[in-house]
Scaffold this motif. Sequence first.
Motif, PDB file in Angstrom:
ATOM      1  N   VAL A 118      -6.325  -3.855   3.512  1.00  0.00           N
ATOM      2  CA  VAL A 118      -6.011  -2.602   2.820  1.00  0.00           C
ATOM      3  C   VAL A 118      -4.680  -2.064   3.330  1.00  0.00           C
ATOM      4  CG1 VAL A 118      -8.424  -2.035   2.393  1.00  0.00           C
ATOM      5  CG2 VAL A 118      -7.325  -1.232   4.491  1.00  0.00           C
ATOM      6  N   ALA A 119      -4.008  -1.287   2.481  1.00  0.00           N
ATOM      7  CA  ALA A 119      -2.681  -0.782   2.815  1.00  0.00           C
ATOM      8  C   ALA A 119      -2.347   0.395   1.906  1.00  0.00           C
ATOM      9  CB  ALA A 119      -1.646  -1.895   2.648  1.00  0.00           C
ATOM     10  N   PRO A 120      -1.254   1.113   2.183  1.00  0.00           N
ATOM     11  CA  PRO A 120      -0.865   2.200   1.281  1.00  0.00           C
ATOM     12  C   PRO A 120      -0.516   1.699  -0.116  1.00  0.00           C
ATOM     13  CG  PRO A 120       0.768   1.883   3.022  1.00  0.00           C
ATOM     14  CD  PRO A 120      -0.419   1.087   3.396  1.00  0.00           C
ATOM     15  N   SER A 121       0.076   0.510  -0.202  1.00  0.00           N
ATOM     16  CA  SER A 121       0.433  -0.085  -1.494  1.00  0.00           C
ATOM     17  C   SER A 121       0.151  -1.583  -1.458  1.00  0.00           C
ATOM     18  CB  SER A 121       1.916   0.153  -1.809  1.00  0.00           C
ATOM     19  OG  SER A 121       2.213   1.533  -1.918  1.00  0.00           O
ATOM     20  N   ALA A 122      -0.015  -2.154  -2.623  1.00  0.00           N
ATOM     21  CA  ALA A 122      -0.314  -3.592  -2.724  1.00  0.00           C
ATOM     22  C   ALA A 122       0.978  -4.404  -2.601  1.00  0.00           C
ATOM     23  CB  ALA A 122      -1.015  -3.891  -4.042  1.00  0.00           C
ATOM     24  N   ILE A 123       1.564  -4.371  -1.396  1.00  0.00           N
ATOM     25  CA  ILE A 123       2.825  -5.059  -1.120  1.00  0.00           C
ATOM     26  C   ILE A 123       2.621  -5.942   0.107  1.00  0.00           C
ATOM     27  CG2 ILE A 123       5.261  -4.801  -0.546  1.00  0.00           C
ATOM     28  CD1 ILE A 123       5.103  -1.962  -1.740  1.00  0.00           C
ATOM     29  N   ALA A 124       2.810  -7.237  -0.045  1.00  0.00           N
ATOM     30  CA  ALA A 124       2.663  -8.157   1.082  1.00  0.00           C
ATOM     31  C   ALA A 124       3.850  -8.011   2.039  1.00  0.00           C
ATOM     32  CB  ALA A 124       2.566  -9.592   0.586  1.00  0.00           C
ATOM     33  N   PRO A 125       3.642  -8.214   3.343  1.00  0.00           N
ATOM     34  CA  PRO A 125       4.743  -8.074   4.302  1.00  0.00           C
ATOM     35  C   PRO A 125       5.686  -9.272   4.344  1.00  0.00           C
ATOM     36  CG  PRO A 125       2.728  -8.630   5.460  1.00  0.00           C
ATOM     37  CD  PRO A 125       2.348  -8.429   4.017  1.00  0.00           C
ATOM     38  N   ASN A 188       9.600   0.852   2.131  1.00  0.00           N
ATOM     39  CA  ASN A 188       9.462  -0.494   1.576  1.00  0.00           C
ATOM     40  C   ASN A 188       8.007  -0.967   1.562  1.00  0.00           C
ATOM     41  OD1 ASN A 188       9.159  -1.246   4.385  1.00  0.00           O
ATOM     42  ND2 ASN A 188       9.821  -3.322   3.824  1.00  0.00           N
ATOM     43  N   ALA A 189       7.123  -0.252   2.263  1.00  0.00           N
ATOM     44  CA  ALA A 189       5.709  -0.615   2.272  1.00  0.00           C
ATOM     45  C   ALA A 189       4.845   0.405   1.534  1.00  0.00           C
ATOM     46  CB  ALA A 189       5.205  -0.740   3.713  1.00  0.00           C
ATOM     47  N   ASN A 190       5.405   1.549   1.220  1.00  0.00           N
ATOM     48  CA  ASN A 190       4.662   2.639   0.598  1.00  0.00           C
ATOM     49  C   ASN A 190       5.346   3.044  -0.709  1.00  0.00           C
ATOM     50  OD1 ASN A 190       3.373   4.990  -0.168  1.00  0.00           O
ATOM     51  ND2 ASN A 190       3.567   6.007   1.812  1.00  0.00           N
ATOM     52  N   HIS A 191       4.758   2.629  -1.842  1.00  0.00           N
ATOM     53  CA  HIS A 191       5.287   2.981  -3.163  1.00  0.00           C
ATOM     54  C   HIS A 191       4.349   3.933  -3.895  1.00  0.00           C
ATOM     55  CE1 HIS A 191       7.974  -0.900  -3.540  1.00  0.00           C
ATOM     56  NE2 HIS A 191       8.288  -0.143  -2.499  1.00  0.00           N
ATOM     57  N   ARG A 192       3.532   4.651  -3.143  1.00  0.00           N
ATOM     58  CA  ARG A 192       2.551   5.544  -3.760  1.00  0.00           C
ATOM     59  C   ARG A 192       3.233   6.701  -4.486  1.00  0.00           C
ATOM     60  NH1 ARG A 192      -2.619   4.535  -1.402  1.00  0.00           N
ATOM     61  NH2 ARG A 192      -3.374   6.460  -2.345  1.00  0.00           N
ATOM     62  N   GLN A 193       2.529   7.224  -5.482  1.00  0.00           N
ATOM     63  CA  GLN A 193       3.038   8.349  -6.256  1.00  0.00           C
ATOM     64  C   GLN A 193       2.159   9.586  -6.094  1.00  0.00           C
ATOM     65  OE1 GLN A 193       5.985   8.103  -8.023  1.00  0.00           O
ATOM     66  NE2 GLN A 193       6.100   6.078  -7.044  1.00  0.00           N
ATOM     67  N   ASP A 194       1.296   9.558  -5.075  1.00  0.00           N
ATOM     68  CA  ASP A 194       0.383  10.685  -4.890  1.00  0.00           C
ATOM     69  C   ASP A 194       0.780  11.470  -3.639  1.00  0.00           C
ATOM     70  OD1 ASP A 194      -0.373   9.023  -2.831  1.00  0.00           O
ATOM     71  OD2 ASP A 194      -2.363   8.581  -3.615  1.00  0.00           O
ATOM     72  N   ALA A 195      -0.166  12.169  -3.030  1.00  0.00           N
ATOM     73  CA  ALA A 195       0.120  13.036  -1.885  1.00  0.00           C
ATOM     74  C   ALA A 195       0.510  12.260  -0.631  1.00  0.00           C
ATOM     75  CB  ALA A 195      -1.097  13.912  -1.585  1.00  0.00           C
ATOM     76  N   TYR A 196       0.352  10.926  -0.648  1.00  0.00           N
ATOM     77  CA  TYR A 196       0.657  10.117   0.529  1.00  0.00           C
ATOM     78  C   TYR A 196       1.879   9.215   0.341  1.00  0.00           C
ATOM     79  CZ  TYR A 196      -3.820  11.686   2.336  1.00  0.00           C
ATOM     80  OH  TYR A 196      -4.857  12.477   2.791  1.00  0.00           O
ATOM     81  N   GLY A 197       2.685   9.474  -0.674  1.00  0.00           N
ATOM     82  CA  GLY A 197       3.862   8.647  -0.895  1.00  0.00           C
ATOM     83  C   GLY A 197       5.001   9.440  -1.518  1.00  0.00           C
ATOM     84  N   GLY A 198       6.208   8.876  -1.407  1.00  0.00           N
ATOM     85  CA  GLY A 198       7.372   9.505  -2.035  1.00  0.00           C
ATOM     86  C   GLY A 198       8.205  10.290  -1.039  1.00  0.00           C
ATOM     87  N   SER A 199       7.945  11.570  -0.926  1.00  0.00           N
ATOM     88  CA  SER A 199       8.753  12.436  -0.073  1.00  0.00           C
ATOM     89  C   SER A 199       8.483  12.196   1.411  1.00  0.00           C
ATOM     90  CB  SER A 199       8.464  13.903  -0.395  1.00  0.00           C
ATOM     91  OG  SER A 199       7.135  14.239  -0.011  1.00  0.00           O
ATOM     92  N   ILE A 200       9.366  12.696   2.240  1.00  0.00           N
ATOM     93  CA  ILE A 200       9.182  12.614   3.686  1.00  0.00           C
ATOM     94  C   ILE A 200       7.857  13.255   4.085  1.00  0.00           C
ATOM     95  CG2 ILE A 200       9.992  13.659   5.844  1.00  0.00           C
ATOM     96  CD1 ILE A 200      12.850  13.043   4.900  1.00  0.00           C
ATOM     97  N   GLU A 201       7.587  14.424   3.525  1.00  0.00           N
ATOM     98  CA  GLU A 201       6.348  15.123   3.862  1.00  0.00           C
ATOM     99  C   GLU A 201       5.123  14.309   3.468  1.00  0.00           C
ATOM    100  OE1 GLU A 201       9.684  17.940   3.545  1.00  0.00           O
ATOM    101  OE2 GLU A 201       8.899  16.385   2.200  1.00  0.00           O
ATOM    102  N   ASN A 202       5.174  13.681   2.315  1.00  0.00           N
ATOM    103  CA  ASN A 202       4.025  12.906   1.850  1.00  0.00           C
ATOM    104  C   ASN A 202       3.827  11.620   2.657  1.00  0.00           C
ATOM    105  OD1 ASN A 202       3.533  14.829  -0.060  1.00  0.00           O
ATOM    106  ND2 ASN A 202       4.120  13.581  -1.823  1.00  0.00           N
ATOM    107  N   ARG A 203       4.923  10.938   2.967  1.00  0.00           N
ATOM    108  CA  ARG A 203       4.783   9.699   3.737  1.00  0.00           C
ATOM    109  C   ARG A 203       4.336   9.972   5.176  1.00  0.00           C
ATOM    110  NH1 ARG A 203       9.634   7.480   4.383  1.00  0.00           N
ATOM    111  NH2 ARG A 203      10.828   8.955   3.130  1.00  0.00           N
ATOM    112  N   SER A 204       4.607  11.171   5.670  1.00  0.00           N
ATOM    113  CA  SER A 204       4.189  11.556   7.016  1.00  0.00           C
ATOM    114  C   SER A 204       2.750  12.057   7.058  1.00  0.00           C
ATOM    115  CB  SER A 204       5.103  12.665   7.559  1.00  0.00           C
ATOM    116  OG  SER A 204       6.448  12.250   7.602  1.00  0.00           O
TER     117      SER A 204
END
Length: 353
Positions: A118-125, A188-204
């Motif tokens: 599981v991960a924030p987004s479906a992106i392989a490393p 590069n690992a988080n492409h979410r569009q909800d409260a946990y992705g996008g802006s600095i505040e959301n990614r933090s």
Amino acid sequence: MSKLFDEVRIGNFNLKNRIGMAPMTRSRALEDGTPSDLAVEYYGQRASVGLIISEGTQPSDDGQGYTNTPGIYTKAHIDGWKKITSKVHSEGGKLFIQLMHVGRVSHPDNTPHHRQAVAPSAIAPNVEIFTAEGMKEIPTPRELTEGEIKEVINEFRLAARSAIEAGADGVEIHGANGYLIQQFLSENANHRQDAYGGSIENRSRFAIEVAKAVVEEIGAERTGIRFSPQGTLNGIEEGETNIDMYRYLIAELDKLNLTYLHVMHFGNEPLVQEIRELWSQALLINRPGRPLEHLGVDVDNEVADVVTVGTWLISNPDLVERLKVGAPLNEPDRNTMYAGGAEGYIDYPSMKQ
């Protein structure tokens, strides 16, 4: 290096010196994630450092990435860690258990349930991982739902509770090295569009909510956190844009009065100085590859309160004593770093031996 051997107060703890043991995966736990009896001896041998930070310890089945890493979410795990903490305390040491959820840095072959990571987004490393059948490409992970994110945060909470039940002095939240928390932080690992992705505040947000949950469960005085700003391990690419995010993140976490912040340093000196200014509590710094003769520089310059050491503590269980008298060091055996038994784990000789 005289200040390295001075006592220092970290949160509610008095450490006997300013040398810490960095968290290092050794892959010697039992198949069910219970620490082996060899680990009791391993950590006990190294209790002369001011603070031991344990190897990465998964809070759940999903949190495991590598073979034979320990967990801290079952009774057997807790009982296994009790032996370790008791041994370290009997030797006069302090131990924090590092809580490590690897996120996408996993393989179904390495986990108890053999499920997709599981991960924030479906992106392989786009990196390989060791399995019982050798090196394999890490598969694409499954994106966590918002509801599942809350469940993972609760896993950290419960793991922290279990660590204290096991006798640990505290826990370190692993937010570095390309694992789950840093995956949320990195664009590069988080492409979410909800409260946990996008802006600095959301990614933090995920890192902050994990820290708050742990603090609510065991107290800020028992909680540390680790970051590796601009690190590129396990497919992470943060770049210069993430510096602003770390400024925001560290300022927000500072409000929680955590016991310490542990920074894995990758060469950005101005950023380290900024972190020192932003952070009110104890600062631990780990500089991979720093020559031992320069080990005390950050402490002497009052940048760090504690410096952590990795590989040299693998091969020199009595490293503190050797540094004090300038004794020669054992060279680490790279072939026995991961997995195996006593060889390369508890058989490195001390000066007395």
